[in-house]
Design a protein around this motif. Sequence first.
Motif, PDB file in Angstrom:
ATOM      1  N   SER A   1      -5.573   2.119   2.504  1.00  0.00           N
ATOM      2  CA  SER A   1      -4.444   2.803   1.878  1.00  0.00           C
ATOM      3  C   SER A   1      -3.588   3.375   2.997  1.00  0.00           C
ATOM      4  O   SER A   1      -3.966   3.349   4.175  1.00  0.00           O
ATOM      5  CB  SER A   1      -4.935   3.921   0.952  1.00  0.00           C
TER       6      SER A   1
ATOM      7  N   THR B   1       4.698   3.076   9.597  1.00  0.00           N
ATOM      8  CA  THR B   1       3.461   2.788   8.878  1.00  0.00           C
ATOM      9  C   THR B   1       2.347   2.272   9.781  1.00  0.00           C
ATOM     10  O   THR B   1       2.589   1.780  10.884  1.00  0.00           O
ATOM     11  CB  THR B   1       3.723   1.732   7.782  1.00  0.00           C
TER      12      THR B   1
ATOM     13  N   LYS C   1       1.433   6.902  -6.812  1.00  0.00           N
ATOM     14  CA  LYS C   1       0.367   7.812  -7.227  1.00  0.00           C
ATOM     15  C   LYS C   1       0.749   9.268  -6.971  1.00  0.00           C
ATOM     16  O   LYS C   1       0.412  10.158  -7.763  1.00  0.00           O
ATOM     17  CB  LYS C   1      -0.932   7.458  -6.502  1.00  0.00           C
ATOM     18  N   GLU C   2       1.463   9.511  -5.861  1.00  0.00           N
ATOM     19  CA  GLU C   2       1.921  10.872  -5.573  1.00  0.00           C
ATOM     20  C   GLU C   2       2.936  11.328  -6.621  1.00  0.00           C
ATOM     21  O   GLU C   2       2.927  12.491  -7.036  1.00  0.00           O
ATOM     22  CB  GLU C   2       2.541  10.939  -4.172  1.00  0.00           C
TER      23      GLU C   2
ATOM     24  N   PRO D   1       0.817  -1.224   0.000  1.00  0.00           N
ATOM     25  CA  PRO D   1       0.000   0.000   0.000  1.00  0.00           C
ATOM     26  C   PRO D   1       0.849   1.273   0.000  1.00  0.00           C
ATOM     27  O   PRO D   1       0.448   2.288  -0.586  1.00  0.00           O
ATOM     28  CB  PRO D   1      -0.840  -0.112   1.278  1.00  0.00           C
TER      29      PRO D   1
ATOM     30  N   LYS E   1      -1.598   6.872   4.199  1.00  0.00           N
ATOM     31  CA  LYS E   1      -1.549   8.320   3.968  1.00  0.00           C
ATOM     32  C   LYS E   1      -0.106   8.801   4.072  1.00  0.00           C
ATOM     33  O   LYS E   1       0.549   8.624   5.094  1.00  0.00           O
ATOM     34  CB  LYS E   1      -2.419   9.048   4.985  1.00  0.00           C
TER      35      LYS E   1
ATOM     36  N   GLU F   1      -4.122  -1.039  -9.795  1.00  0.00           N
ATOM     37  CA  GLU F   1      -4.251   0.382  -9.458  1.00  0.00           C
ATOM     38  C   GLU F   1      -3.844   1.278 -10.632  1.00  0.00           C
ATOM     39  O   GLU F   1      -3.731   2.495 -10.488  1.00  0.00           O
ATOM     40  CB  GLU F   1      -3.395   0.719  -8.242  1.00  0.00           C
TER      41      GLU F   1
ATOM     42  N   ALA G   1       3.014   7.185   8.114  1.00  0.00           N
ATOM     43  CA  ALA G   1       2.153   6.808   6.990  1.00  0.00           C
ATOM     44  C   ALA G   1       1.058   5.916   7.554  1.00  0.00           C
ATOM     45  O   ALA G   1       1.091   4.693   7.406  1.00  0.00           O
ATOM     46  CB  ALA G   1       2.945   6.093   5.905  1.00  0.00           C
TER      47      ALA G   1
ATOM     48  N   LYS H   1      -5.443   4.293   6.277  1.00  0.00           N
ATOM     49  CA  LYS H   1      -6.731   4.933   6.018  1.00  0.00           C
ATOM     50  C   LYS H   1      -7.683   3.845   5.528  1.00  0.00           C
ATOM     51  O   LYS H   1      -7.412   3.181   4.522  1.00  0.00           O
ATOM     52  CB  LYS H   1      -6.603   6.031   4.958  1.00  0.00           C
TER      53      LYS H   1
ATOM     54  N   GLU I   1     -10.624   2.583   3.608  1.00  0.00           N
ATOM     55  CA  GLU I   1     -11.440   3.070   2.495  1.00  0.00           C
ATOM     56  C   GLU I   1     -12.831   2.436   2.489  1.00  0.00           C
ATOM     57  O   GLU I   1     -13.754   2.978   1.883  1.00  0.00           O
ATOM     58  CB  GLU I   1     -10.742   2.777   1.169  1.00  0.00           C
TER      59      GLU I   1
ATOM     60  N   ALA J   1       0.585   4.125  -2.893  1.00  0.00           N
ATOM     61  CA  ALA J   1       0.320   5.529  -2.552  1.00  0.00           C
ATOM     62  C   ALA J   1       1.454   6.436  -3.015  1.00  0.00           C
ATOM     63  O   ALA J   1       1.220   7.521  -3.564  1.00  0.00           O
ATOM     64  CB  ALA J   1       0.125   5.660  -1.036  1.00  0.00           C
TER      65      ALA J   1
END
Length: 326
Positions: free
Chosen positions: A303, A181, A52-53, A45, A305, A97, A203, A206, A208, A49
């Motif tokens: 996920s 994490t 994607k950033e 995860p 953060k 993803e 991190a 979260k 979902e 993440a």
Amino acid sequence: MNIFERLYLCFYLRKKKKLLNCQKKLPFPVISVGNLTVGGTGKTPFTIAFSKELKKAGYEPVILTRGYRGRLKGPVIVSEDMNAEDAGDEPLMMAMEGLKVVKGADRYAAGVYAIEKFGFDEHNKAVFILDDGFQHWKLYRDLNILLVDGYKGFGNFRLLPSGPLRSPLNEIFEANMIFITKKENETLKDKLKAYGAKEIHFAPIKIEGIKNRDGRDIQPDGKRAFAFAGIGNFQSFIDCLSKLNLKIIGQKKFIDHKRYTEKTIKKIEKLARDSELLITTKKDFVKIKDKILKPELCYLEVSLKINKKSVANIIDFLLKLKHDRA
């Protein structure tokens, strides 16, 4: 340190020295994401993440992964229409993803393959993410990100086979950044600072929600649920479910990267016969999503953060690296 730990350390250091002496370098930045311990620290995860950033910032991340237990030797581009038996559960999760994922035991060869297949040149802002790369010395990395489980930390601080450490604890200094994490553990952060670690971020998990086979949301609504998973940290999965409006009537823990045979599936169905929902992790779901299970099969979507400051620091590093290479 007992004799078994000493033997492990001897072989570990010998292997590390040998691979560092023949280390290869790719023409694009390589960022390693890894850990010091066995078991789940949330690498998948986090990698999702983080990738994607990078995409949001205009980069083209490519995840280089060994693809544990996947039958395909590679290098091969992992696509979401593959199955977990061929690609491996975690690479398939990342491909689902919408991320570029290349599987191969030799991560340098996988990187060269990716450059050719994706047509990267000096005009591309490609970045390679070395999945579970802290102990993969064969490939040079420009930045080392170390993940530490906010629940477990470093366990008993012992090396394998007496403890969870895959690497000596002093190798924490090889990390440029550390992410704690799953849980914002301030006590662990203070311990890491006392040990000498400098850049430390959180991190946290979260939640979902719960998803069905088609990826649609399922409302818990106090439903009776049976939970099962084959992951490194089963307790963190149960802790997440406990925060939802569910009635957990049973649970089953399997080994990490569990292969689900028909016999195992029937056993799960029997254990869950009084439940309304059968809940697992996405990592397990991708391996059994085509199998028929009763009651309704669903998975917990989570996920990690990643805070804006840490992302900004990494982007600054990449910009500086590009300037230095120019």
